[in-house]
Motif scaffolding. Sequence first.
Motif, PDB file in Angstrom:
ATOM      1  N   GLY A   1       0.795  -1.221   0.000  1.00 19.70           N
ATOM      2  CA  GLY A   1       0.000   0.000   0.000  1.00 19.70           C
ATOM      3  C   GLY A   1       0.826   1.269   0.000  1.00 19.70           C
ATOM      4  O   GLY A   1       0.295   2.359   0.139  1.00 19.70           O
ATOM      5  N   ALA A   2       2.132   1.125  -0.181  1.00 20.47           N
ATOM      6  CA  ALA A   2       3.016   2.298  -0.133  1.00 20.47           C
ATOM      7  C   ALA A   2       2.858   3.150  -1.389  1.00 20.47           C
ATOM      8  O   ALA A   2       2.627   2.634  -2.482  1.00 20.47           O
ATOM      9  CB  ALA A   2       4.466   1.852   0.007  1.00 20.47           C
ATOM     10  N   ASP A   3       2.980   4.438  -1.203  1.00 18.75           N
ATOM     11  CA  ASP A   3       2.928   5.364  -2.334  1.00 18.75           C
ATOM     12  C   ASP A   3       4.219   5.262  -3.145  1.00 18.75           C
ATOM     13  O   ASP A   3       5.281   4.934  -2.615  1.00 18.75           O
ATOM     14  CB  ASP A   3       2.761   6.805  -1.849  1.00 18.75           C
ATOM     15  CG  ASP A   3       1.429   7.030  -1.168  1.00 18.75           C
ATOM     16  OD1 ASP A   3       0.462   6.332  -1.509  1.00 18.75           O
ATOM     17  OD2 ASP A   3       1.361   7.916  -0.296  1.00 18.75           O
ATOM     18  N   GLU A   4       4.111   5.563  -4.417  1.00 18.42           N
ATOM     19  CA  GLU A   4       5.306   5.571  -5.256  1.00 18.42           C
ATOM     20  C   GLU A   4       6.127   6.810  -4.939  1.00 18.42           C
ATOM     21  O   GLU A   4       5.591   7.868  -4.607  1.00 18.42           O
ATOM     22  CB  GLU A   4       4.923   5.584  -6.726  1.00 18.42           C
ATOM     23  CG  GLU A   4       4.354   4.272  -7.212  1.00 18.42           C
ATOM     24  CD  GLU A   4       4.185   4.268  -8.712  1.00 18.42           C
ATOM     25  OE1 GLU A   4       4.979   4.917  -9.423  1.00 18.42           O
ATOM     26  OE2 GLU A   4       3.237   3.627  -9.171  1.00 18.42           O
ATOM     27  N   VAL A   5       7.436   6.649  -5.061  1.00 16.95           N
ATOM     28  CA  VAL A   5       8.336   7.778  -4.836  1.00 16.95           C
ATOM     29  C   VAL A   5       8.324   8.650  -6.084  1.00 16.95           C
ATOM     30  O   VAL A   5       8.447   8.152  -7.208  1.00 16.95           O
ATOM     31  CB  VAL A   5       9.764   7.274  -4.533  1.00 16.95           C
ATOM     32  CG1 VAL A   5      10.727   8.437  -4.377  1.00 16.95           C
ATOM     33  CG2 VAL A   5       9.769   6.407  -3.287  1.00 16.95           C
ATOM     34  N   ALA A   6       8.161   9.919  -5.891  1.00 20.14           N
ATOM     35  CA  ALA A   6       8.131  10.856  -7.016  1.00 20.14           C
ATOM     36  C   ALA A   6       9.488  10.864  -7.704  1.00 20.14           C
ATOM     37  O   ALA A   6      10.534  10.849  -7.044  1.00 20.14           O
ATOM     38  CB  ALA A   6       7.786  12.252  -6.525  1.00 20.14           C
ATOM     39  N   PRO A   7       9.497  10.899  -9.040  1.00 21.45           N
ATOM     40  CA  PRO A   7      10.777  10.888  -9.769  1.00 21.45           C
ATOM     41  C   PRO A   7      11.663  12.070  -9.396  1.00 21.45           C
ATOM     42  O   PRO A   7      12.891  11.947  -9.390  1.00 21.45           O
ATOM     43  CB  PRO A   7      10.365  10.954 -11.234  1.00 21.45           C
ATOM     44  CG  PRO A   7       8.959  10.496 -11.279  1.00 21.45           C
ATOM     45  CD  PRO A   7       8.359  10.840  -9.950  1.00 21.45           C
ATOM     46  N   SER A   8      11.060  13.209  -9.066  1.00 19.26           N
ATOM     47  CA  SER A   8      11.872  14.377  -8.720  1.00 19.26           C
ATOM     48  C   SER A   8      12.635  14.176  -7.416  1.00 19.26           C
ATOM     49  O   SER A   8      13.651  14.818  -7.169  1.00 19.26           O
ATOM     50  CB  SER A   8      10.986  15.620  -8.609  1.00 19.26           C
ATOM     51  OG  SER A   8      10.031  15.437  -7.584  1.00 19.26           O
ATOM     52  N   TYR A   9      12.172  13.278  -6.579  1.00 20.12           N
ATOM     53  CA  TYR A   9      12.847  13.028  -5.314  1.00 20.12           C
ATOM     54  C   TYR A   9      14.148  12.267  -5.528  1.00 20.12           C
ATOM     55  O   TYR A   9      15.124  12.465  -4.811  1.00 20.12           O
ATOM     56  CB  TYR A   9      11.938  12.235  -4.372  1.00 20.12           C
ATOM     57  CG  TYR A   9      12.525  11.983  -3.012  1.00 20.12           C
ATOM     58  CD1 TYR A   9      12.561  12.984  -2.056  1.00 20.12           C
ATOM     59  CD2 TYR A   9      13.081  10.745  -2.694  1.00 20.12           C
ATOM     60  CE1 TYR A   9      13.114  12.755  -0.811  1.00 20.12           C
ATOM     61  CE2 TYR A   9      13.631  10.501  -1.449  1.00 20.12           C
ATOM     62  CZ  TYR A   9      13.637  11.517  -0.509  1.00 20.12           C
ATOM     63  OH  TYR A   9      14.181  11.297   0.721  1.00 20.12           O
TER      64      TYR A   9
END
Length: 64
Positions: free
Chosen positions: A51-59
């Motif tokens: 259920g974890a959110d995806e890490v934003a590419p900008s991060y």
Amino acid sequence: MGTEPGKGGAHASAAGPAKPGRDHLWPWLLAIGLALVMLVNAIFIWIAVSGADEVAPSYTQGDR
């Protein structure tokens, strides 16, 4: 007054060897309890990861 030689002492039973009873139950209960704890932890880990959110590419890009 004492025990007769060859009779096994004070803990000998006339009926033969003692059957496993409550004295031998606690290791099984302990093992089952530990298995349940591990199962619940594995379920919590699976829920958290799935259920974890995806890490934003900008991060992940660029210098910090």
